[in-house]
Scaffold this active site. Structure first.
Site, PDB file in Angstrom:
ATOM      1  N   LYS A  32       0.733  -1.161   0.168  1.00 34.14           N
ATOM      2  CA  LYS A  32      -0.119  -0.153  -0.026  1.00 34.14           C
ATOM      3  C   LYS A  32       0.911   1.363   0.011  1.00 34.14           C
ATOM      4  O   LYS A  32       0.490   2.211  -0.718  1.00 34.14           O
ATOM      5  CB  LYS A  32      -0.886   0.142   1.203  1.00 34.14           C
ATOM      6  CG  LYS A  32      -0.276   0.159   2.811  1.00 34.14           C
ATOM      7  CD  LYS A  32      -1.082   0.261   3.684  1.00 34.14           C
ATOM      8  CE  LYS A  32      -0.560   0.466   5.075  1.00 34.14           C
ATOM      9  NZ  LYS A  32      -1.139   1.078   6.010  1.00 34.14           N
ATOM     10  N   THR A  33       1.869   1.248   0.878  1.00 36.31           N
ATOM     11  CA  THR A  33       2.833   2.666   0.630  1.00 36.31           C
ATOM     12  C   THR A  33       3.462   2.727  -0.568  1.00 36.31           C
ATOM     13  O   THR A  33       3.698   4.025  -1.025  1.00 36.31           O
ATOM     14  CB  THR A  33       3.938   2.473   1.768  1.00 36.31           C
ATOM     15  OG1 THR A  33       3.253   1.919   3.400  1.00 36.31           O
ATOM     16  CG2 THR A  33       4.767   3.456   1.880  1.00 36.31           C
ATOM     17  N   ASP A 221      -4.223   7.372   5.018  1.00 33.47           N
ATOM     18  CA  ASP A 221      -3.565   5.928   5.309  1.00 33.47           C
ATOM     19  C   ASP A 221      -4.317   5.252   6.737  1.00 33.47           C
ATOM     20  O   ASP A 221      -4.591   6.184   7.378  1.00 33.47           O
ATOM     21  CB  ASP A 221      -2.122   5.911   5.611  1.00 33.47           C
ATOM     22  CG  ASP A 221      -1.536   4.643   5.414  1.00 33.47           C
ATOM     23  OD1 ASP A 221      -2.241   3.725   4.906  1.00 33.47           O
ATOM     24  OD2 ASP A 221      -0.407   4.281   5.623  1.00 33.47           O
ATOM     25  N   GLU A 222      -4.439   4.089   6.772  1.00 36.96           N
ATOM     26  CA  GLU A 222      -4.942   3.507   7.824  1.00 36.96           C
ATOM     27  C   GLU A 222      -6.431   3.956   8.162  1.00 36.96           C
ATOM     28  O   GLU A 222      -6.623   4.107   9.249  1.00 36.96           O
ATOM     29  CB  GLU A 222      -3.890   3.590   9.031  1.00 36.96           C
ATOM     30  CG  GLU A 222      -2.663   2.928   8.937  1.00 36.96           C
ATOM     31  CD  GLU A 222      -2.490   1.482   8.877  1.00 36.96           C
ATOM     32  OE1 GLU A 222      -3.332   0.791   8.717  1.00 36.96           O
ATOM     33  OE2 GLU A 222      -1.169   1.168   8.614  1.00 36.96           O
ATOM     34  N   GLN A 252      -7.736  -5.495   9.730  1.00 43.08           N
ATOM     35  CA  GLN A 252      -6.707  -4.863  10.570  1.00 43.08           C
ATOM     36  C   GLN A 252      -6.978  -3.862  11.656  1.00 43.08           C
ATOM     37  O   GLN A 252      -6.287  -3.001  12.084  1.00 43.08           O
ATOM     38  CB  GLN A 252      -5.550  -4.428   9.717  1.00 43.08           C
ATOM     39  CG  GLN A 252      -4.838  -5.607   9.151  1.00 43.08           C
ATOM     40  CD  GLN A 252      -3.440  -5.385   8.537  1.00 43.08           C
ATOM     41  OE1 GLN A 252      -2.446  -5.064   9.206  1.00 43.08           O
ATOM     42  NE2 GLN A 252      -3.438  -5.151   7.148  1.00 43.08           N
ATOM     43  N   ARG A 610       1.915 -10.987  10.545  1.00 43.84           N
ATOM     44  CA  ARG A 610       3.358 -10.343  10.544  1.00 43.84           C
ATOM     45  C   ARG A 610       4.449 -11.251  10.094  1.00 43.84           C
ATOM     46  O   ARG A 610       5.575 -11.018   9.999  1.00 43.84           O
ATOM     47  CB  ARG A 610       3.586  -9.944  12.037  1.00 43.84           C
ATOM     48  CG  ARG A 610       2.750  -8.964  13.018  1.00 43.84           C
ATOM     49  CD  ARG A 610       2.465  -7.611  12.055  1.00 43.84           C
ATOM     50  NE  ARG A 610       1.114  -7.934  11.241  1.00 43.84           N
ATOM     51  CZ  ARG A 610       1.112  -7.155  10.317  1.00 43.84           C
ATOM     52  NH1 ARG A 610       2.051  -5.975   9.955  1.00 43.84           N
ATOM     53  NH2 ARG A 610      -0.109  -7.533   9.574  1.00 43.84           N
TER      54      ARG A 610
END
Length: 679
Positions: A32-33, A221-222, A252, A610
């Site tokens: 995504k970044t 973002d997020e 998430q 993770r």
């Protein structure tokens, strides 16, 4: 021209849709970044959109900094003028220009948690209820009200307020007292940054419209972590346009306890008409066996957007679940395996031990120490929470804003000046009676000190003199001069004369603080003012401040121990997800209340995703709780997804020698045993 050919089709499409509302559902590890930064670069370099019209918002300073660096790498000098920051940085930027519309001076201070507690303690004393209520709970409730956009007046007239509930009455009283004190001290707290920004936009829509016209293209973002205040801030910033791109993953969303509202992302199309949705489902982090487990765990969530993670990373290593005897055995097995990995030349920085609660950490710490394995424990005391750093920050705060009474009280007799509590309270009483700030009373009434006039006058002179020094000198020089002037390093040495090593560590922290000011000055140049430095310190988030003074290379060769909440956004080659059992994950509170199970499931999903290459989960057959051995059972989340993992009993070393058909038989029998348990 910026080429988008290196992106996968959904990523490229996300970059090309610029106008109107867009939701990018970005699964864990889906790049995504990279997508966001290429989207910004495409807007500036290919579409010739002015950098000044672009706003990108993230949740941490670390994430914002990473995004700035990536955009700068792509655009070079063309990146100048783009605003990439956190919600709170944006709110603070706006308040510094506009807060006078709300009756504050522009030279305001931001109070941290300890400052907040001091005022709430005074509020409870004033209410004659200091022993009846926990100030931490009161502070938490006030914070929750603020994050829901509620002022004291709103709370008193809302359905949340119960006039027959003693705690609600206390919260309402303390909230009013607290806000009045903050206003008197010309201070705000961290939650106020957004609360006051939203209030400003609500009371002055023309100001909101002016910022909306500046920021014509907004990316967040997020987005799954946004709360009510942040949502209203977004609405205000899109008053004059609908060019809003949000990136997030409802799977998430794990911060409900901080006020995050998952419906912001689940109902995006209802909030912003004609919204387009793009899913990023290709995962670049984990192997397919790990992703299969993650997908099976999360698909049982009741409220989620359908998506399935997949990867080109195939592997024969599938996730393990170790059944251990008790918590001591669990820690011993995990650390023994880490020691083996290290002995075979493995890098300790590859490994993380993740757990639901901080109470699980001590046994793993103990085993790591016994085996002489270096580790880094996240969630310990943060650098900017250390006493000596808070002392210096308080000096800077008072020099910046003498009305800041909390900081003033902290440093009035630090280092020792012979100004005792009785003298301080005399001035505080005088200030209250005359409705003046404490510093004003100290400055204009030294005679009240009765024999302590000289220390009082010297202190006032010191603050006034350093206000000028910080204007005339560059930041690191002024800070160094201050530390030398008050002989703070000598003070630390005297305070800890019985423990020279501790004194040395604290002095090293001071030196690091000075280095931090120098780095800030080198980066910000002429913009490195006292006010901007104090602002930077206050806005430090947990990840930014975690052991910031430790050498990065040393830090990288350590095992990481952290909670699942702290692990979000991170990745490791090998993850040990410990305590995967009922009443730990899901937590017993969620099991008892029954309304947070989806968030617990998402927490398990975050932990699983993770891991890049190997995931080992553990549960105990029994744990000692309040001195008694209590039987434990595997987490329901794993039981529901059991077809996608390899279960291993205690005798796991011999298990690797079994043939595939023997493994399948073992798994089948083991599942039958588990199914007989009441989970």
């Amino acid at each position: 021209m910026i080429s988008l050919s290196g992106l996968n089709p959904p990523q490229r499409l996300a970059c090309e849709i610029i106008d109107g509302p867009l939701l990018i559902l970005a699964g864990a590890g889906s790049g995504k970044t990279r997508t966001i930064t290429y989207r910004i670069a495409h807007m500036v370099d290919n579409l010739k959109i002015s950098p000044k019209n672009i706003l990108g918002i993230s949740f941490t300073n670390k994430a914002a900094s990473e995004m700035r660096e990536r955009v700068k790498t792509l655009l070079k000098k063309k990146s100048q003028g783009i605003t990439l920051c956190t919600f709170h940085s944006l709110g603070l930027h706006i308040l510094k220009k506009e807060i006078t519309h709300l009756g504050y001076s522009s030279q305001f201070t931001i109070y941290d948690q300890s400052d907040q507690m001091a005022i709430i303690r005074d509020a409870l004393k004033n209410y004659n209820a200091e022993k009846n209520f926990d100030k931490t709970i009161i502070a938490s409730k006030i914070s929750r009200l603020k994050n829901n956009g509620m002022t004291p007046e709103d709370f008193a007239s809302s359905s949340y307020f119960h006039p027959d509930d003693a705690e609600d009455i206390a919260v309402e009283y303390c909230y009013r007292f607290y806000q009045d004190k903050l206003k008197f001290f010309n201070a705000i707290d961290f939650d106020d940054i957004l609360l006051l920004t939203v209030k400003l936009f609500k009371n002055h829509p023309e100001i909101a419209a002016s910022y909306s016209k500046i920021f014509k293209y907004i990316m967040i973002d997020e987005y799954q972590d946004t709360n009510a205040l942040q949502f209203h801030l977004v609405l205000a910033l899109t008053l004059t346009h609908s060019n809003l791109c949000v990136v997030g993953d409802d799977d998430q969303s794990i911060y409900a306890f901080r006020g995050a509202d998952i419906t912001n992302i689940l109902q995006f199309e209802k909030h912003f008409k004609n919204a387009q949705i793009i899913k990023l489902e290709e995962n670049y982090r984990s192997t397919n066996p790990i992703l299969k487990l993650a997908n099976n765990v999360i698909k049982k969530s009741k409220s989620r957007r359908d998506k399935t993670l997949w990867s080109n990373k195939e592997s024969e290593i599938i996730p393990y679940l170790w059944s251990t005897g008790d918590s001591d055995h669990e820690a011993s097995e995990v650390i023994s395996e880490i020691v083996r990995y290290q002995s075979e030349g493995g890098h300790l920085g590859d490994i993380a031990v993740l757990y639901r609660s901080n109470t699980q950490a001590p046994l793993f710490e103990e085993q790591l120490k016994m085996c002489d394995v270096p580790y880094l424990l996240y969630g310990g005391q943060k650098f900017y929470e250390k006493k000596e750093i808070k002392d210096l920050m308080a000096y800077l705060a008072v020099i910046h804003n003498p009305s800041d009474e909390i900081s003033l009280r902290r440093i009035l007799n630090v280092p020792h000046r012979g100004i005792g509590t009785a003298t301080l309270e005399k001035y505080a009483q005088y200030s209250r009676e005359n409705n003046n700030s404490l510093f004003y009373s100290l400055k204009n009434n030294p005679h009240l000190a009765e024999g302590r006039q000289i220390p009082i006058t010297d202190f006032v002179t010191l603050i006034l003199r350093f206000q000028k020094i910080f204007q005339d000198k560059i930041l690191p020089e002024a800070l160094s001069h201050l530390i030398e002037e008050i002989k703070y390093l000598d003070f630390i040495k005297e305070e800890h004369h019985k423990n020279p090593k501790q004194a040395e560590r604290r002095q090293q922290d001071i030196m690091f603080f000075m280095e931090s000011a120098k780095r800030f000055s080198d980066i910000r140049k002429e913009h490195a003012t006292l006010a901007s430095f104090v602002e930077k310190l206050i806005l430090q988030d947990n990840q930014d401040t975690q052991n910031e003074n430790e050498d990065k290379d040393i830090r990288q060769n350590r095992v990481s121990l952290m909670t699942l909440h702290s692990a979000k956004g991170l990745e490791f080659e090998i993850v040990y997800l410990v305590g995967m059992e009922e009443e730990l994950l899901p937590h017993k509170r969620a099991v008892k209340e029954g309304n947070d199970l989806d968030e617990e499931r998402r927490l398990a999903y975050v932990g699983i995703t993770r891991a890049k290459d190997q995931l080992i989960m553990t549960y105990c057959k029994k744990r000692k709780i309040y001195g008694k051995d209590i039987p434990r059972h595997p987490s329901r989340f794993l039981m529901e997804a059991r077809g996608e993992m390899l279960f291993i009993e205690q005798d796991r070393n011999s298990f690797g020698h079994l043939a595939p058909d023997q493994i399948e038989a073992y798994k089948k029998n083991f599942f039958l045993d588990l199914l007989e348990q009441d989970v």
